[in-house]
Design a protein around this motif. Structure first.
Motif, short mmCIF file in Angstrom:
data_model
loop_
_atom_site.label_atom_id
_atom_site.label_comp_id
_atom_site.label_asym_id
_atom_site.label_seq_id
_atom_site.Cartn_x
_atom_site.Cartn_y
_atom_site.Cartn_z
N SER A 1 0.84 -1.20 0.00
CA SER A 1 0.00 0.00 0.00
C SER A 1 0.87 1.24 0.00
O SER A 1 2.09 1.18 0.20
CB SER A 1 -0.90 -0.01 1.23
OG SER A 1 -0.11 0.13 2.41
N ALA A 2 0.24 2.40 -0.20
CA ALA A 2 0.99 3.65 -0.21
C ALA A 2 1.63 3.92 1.14
O ALA A 2 2.78 4.36 1.23
CB ALA A 2 0.07 4.80 -0.61
N TRP B 1 -3.74 8.84 -6.56
CA TRP B 1 -4.54 9.73 -5.72
C TRP B 1 -4.73 11.10 -6.38
O TRP B 1 -5.76 11.75 -6.21
CB TRP B 1 -3.85 9.94 -4.37
CG TRP B 1 -3.84 8.73 -3.50
CD1 TRP B 1 -4.51 7.57 -3.70
CD2 TRP B 1 -3.11 8.58 -2.29
NE1 TRP B 1 -4.24 6.68 -2.69
CE2 TRP B 1 -3.38 7.27 -1.79
CE3 TRP B 1 -2.25 9.39 -1.55
CZ2 TRP B 1 -2.84 6.78 -0.63
CZ3 TRP B 1 -1.71 8.91 -0.38
CH2 TRP B 1 -1.99 7.61 0.08
N ARG C 1 7.40 3.35 -6.77
CA ARG C 1 6.12 2.78 -6.37
C ARG C 1 5.29 3.80 -5.59
O ARG C 1 4.08 3.92 -5.78
CB ARG C 1 6.33 1.52 -5.52
CG ARG C 1 6.89 0.34 -6.29
CD ARG C 1 6.53 -0.98 -5.61
NE ARG C 1 7.01 -1.05 -4.24
CZ ARG C 1 8.17 -1.57 -3.88
NH1 ARG C 1 8.98 -2.04 -4.81
NH2 ARG C 1 8.52 -1.62 -2.61
N LEU C 2 5.97 4.54 -4.72
CA LEU C 2 5.27 5.57 -3.95
C LEU C 2 4.74 6.66 -4.88
O LEU C 2 3.60 7.15 -4.70
CB LEU C 2 6.21 6.17 -2.91
CG LEU C 2 5.61 7.18 -1.94
CD1 LEU C 2 4.48 6.54 -1.13
CD2 LEU C 2 6.69 7.72 -1.00
N ASP D 1 4.63 1.65 1.53
CA ASP D 1 5.77 2.13 0.75
C ASP D 1 6.38 3.38 1.36
O ASP D 1 7.61 3.56 1.33
CB ASP D 1 5.34 2.42 -0.69
CG ASP D 1 5.30 1.16 -1.54
OD1 ASP D 1 6.05 0.21 -1.23
OD2 ASP D 1 4.53 1.11 -2.51
N LEU D 2 5.57 4.25 1.92
CA LEU D 2 6.09 5.45 2.57
C LEU D 2 6.96 5.08 3.77
O LEU D 2 8.06 5.63 3.94
CB LEU D 2 4.94 6.35 3.01
CG LEU D 2 5.34 7.62 3.77
CD1 LEU D 2 6.22 8.52 2.90
CD2 LEU D 2 4.09 8.38 4.23
N HIS E 1 1.55 5.50 -6.42
CA HIS E 1 0.41 5.66 -5.51
C HIS E 1 -0.07 7.11 -5.47
O HIS E 1 -1.28 7.37 -5.51
CB HIS E 1 0.81 5.22 -4.09
CG HIS E 1 0.97 3.75 -3.94
ND1 HIS E 1 -0.06 2.86 -4.13
CD2 HIS E 1 2.05 3.00 -3.59
CE1 HIS E 1 0.36 1.62 -3.91
NE2 HIS E 1 1.64 1.68 -3.59
N LEU E 2 0.88 8.04 -5.41
CA LEU E 2 0.51 9.45 -5.35
C LEU E 2 -0.19 9.88 -6.63
O LEU E 2 -1.14 10.69 -6.60
CB LEU E 2 1.76 10.30 -5.12
CG LEU E 2 2.46 10.11 -3.76
CD1 LEU E 2 3.71 10.96 -3.68
CD2 LEU E 2 1.52 10.45 -2.61
#
Length: 455
Positions: free
Chosen positions: A343-344, A442, A434-435, A347-348, A438-439
């Protein structure tokens, strides 16, 4: 004894390995080791110097030293000592002993696990261990922690290859070099006995105890003489439990400090240790079993040294006695980087832990803690300023270079720093991309919502 290992499922086949990536990562590892050999200056003080003098007394004069530091690890460096005497390069070879141990340990891990774990995962683990862990600083000195950590690493990996007796003997030799690690070995052995349902492996702990007692008998005349009977306490400082001998520190405060303190805490020096990965290892039986054994050993070290009056390792960079924690920490980070179905938020967290680990590795290799003792131990007598380096972020070895500018670096250190930053960027690329994905996911609906807003 053969241990059955469940191979990874079809979506992560062991043979799925990009040759170009493999060559690049292998080249990074080899070049990194070369940089450590030729670019970084060696540390020659403290316990490392005492161990070297003990080895020299034994080999040059035939004098058996009676000191408190074990000679098990230094004895294995005797060939290097002999080489330096033959070629006329005093201390050059011996002071790179811990680095050679790290090279040998990494090589063994690769050849033993390359057909049991996905090779990209294994290379990422090695990259992190070499560039982004506490080993970068420890390999600069002749202290004994690297010998114990590497032999425990090799021994546990050997267990998974069906070499149980050689594996446990290797662990026992490593632990004999650090007798305080006996409880950690006992806990790890208990985990192994639970897994394989064989009580006979308690003999491994007995072998380690026998080695410790045999060395004490030979060197100090009694199997129960540790060498720490006298002068085994620190000076009285502002700390409420300072000045007490032996394992007298309240374990609650010791464990809290070894985990959370800015100058000595595992959370900052080995953040990967606190990442949840067991669920991600559900399809990698070999990796899960190794990780559990490693965690058991770390917990044993943490509980034991949490009670030691010198839990901090004093002037030494970071949580000195918990070097082995770098192994499961690097492995956990490698697993998080390798698995792409996160998930984001996951990954964060991975990016934050990875960035901190990369900096810890670079800081340990290039900056170390040379300037920090000048602040916290200015007269080397009072020690009243020691808590500053233990608990204050500005005087942590990790952050002090940003506050005071650090010591002037040599050309070799600048080269290694640049190379290490490049390797760190390579390690960070995957999780960051990957992060970013995700961004972006969004951002699209968020932008659509903004466009639809009216006064």
């Amino acid at each position: 004894m053969n241990i059955r290992v469940v191979e990874p499922p079809n979506h992560v086949p062991l043979e799925d390995d990009n040759r170009v990536v493999a060559r690049v990562e292998t080249g990074l590892i080899v070049a990194g080791f070369a940089g450590m050999v030729f670019l970084l200056p060696r540390m020659y003080w403290g316990d490392g110097a005492v161990r070297y003098f003990q080895l020299t007394a034994l080999l040059a004069q035939g004098t058996v030293p009676e000191g408190k530091y074990s000679m098990v690890g230094p004895l294995f460096s005797a060939p290097l000592w002999l080489i330096e005497k033959i070629v006329g390069s005093p201390e050059w070879w011996t002071l790179r002993y811990n680095l050679l141990l790290l090279v040998g340990g990494v090589a063994f891990v690769w050849f033993a696990l390359r057909d049991r774990l996905p090779r990209p995962l294994l290379r990422r683990f090695i990259l992190l261990l070499v560039f982004a862990s506490m080993f970068t600083h420890h390999q600069l000195s002749y202290n004994g922690e690297v010998f114990t950590a590497i032999l425990v690493l090799i021994g546990t990996v050997a267990l998974l290859g069906g070499k149980a007796w050689p594996g446990w003997l290797t662990v026992a030799i490593g632990v004999a070099n650090t007798p305080a690690a006996l409880p950690a070995m006992a806990l790890m052995t208990a985990k192994w006995i639970w897994d394989v349902r064989r009580l006979r492996w308690v003999l491994a702990v007995c072998a380690a105890v026998a080695l410790v007692m045999a060395e004490a008998w030979l060197r100090r005349g009694s199997p129960f003489a540790t060498g720490y009977e006298a002068d085994n306490q620190g000076r009285r400082t502002i700390m409420p439990y300072s000045g007490l001998p032996g394992f007298s520190y309240p374990i609650f405060f010791g464990v809290l400090s070894l985990i959370f303190s800015f100058g000595k805490g595992l959370l900052f020096f080995a953040p990967g240790l606190f990442l949840p990965v067991r669920q991600r290892l559900r399809h990698l039986a070999a990796g899960r079993q190794l990780y559990d054994l490693w965690l058991a050993f770390v917990i044993g070290l943490l509980l034991l040294y949490g009670m030691y009056w010198a839990w901090s390792g004093s002037l030494f960079w970071g949580p000195r006695y918990l070097l082995f924690a770098a192994v499961p920490a690097a492995f956990a980070l490698a697993v998080r980087c390798y698995q792409s179905d996160a998930s984001a938020v996951a990954d964060l967290v991975t990016v934050m832990a990875l960035g901190l680990s990369v900096w810890a590795g670079l800081n340990g290799a290039v900056f170390g803690d040379v300037d920090v003792p000048k602040v916290c131990w200015p007269d080397r007598v009072g020690y009243y300023e020691a808590p500053i380096c233990f608990y204050t972020p500005e005087f942590s070895a990790l952050w002090h270079p940003f506050v005071a500018g650090g010591k002037p670096l040599t050309v070799g250190q600048w080269i290694y720093l640049g190379y290490g930053l490049a390797v760190g960027a390579y390690l960070m690329a995957g999780p960051l991309l990957r992060l970013a994905g995700h961004l972006r996911t969004w951002a699209i609906p968020a932008a659509a919502w903004v466009r639809g807003v009216r006064w």
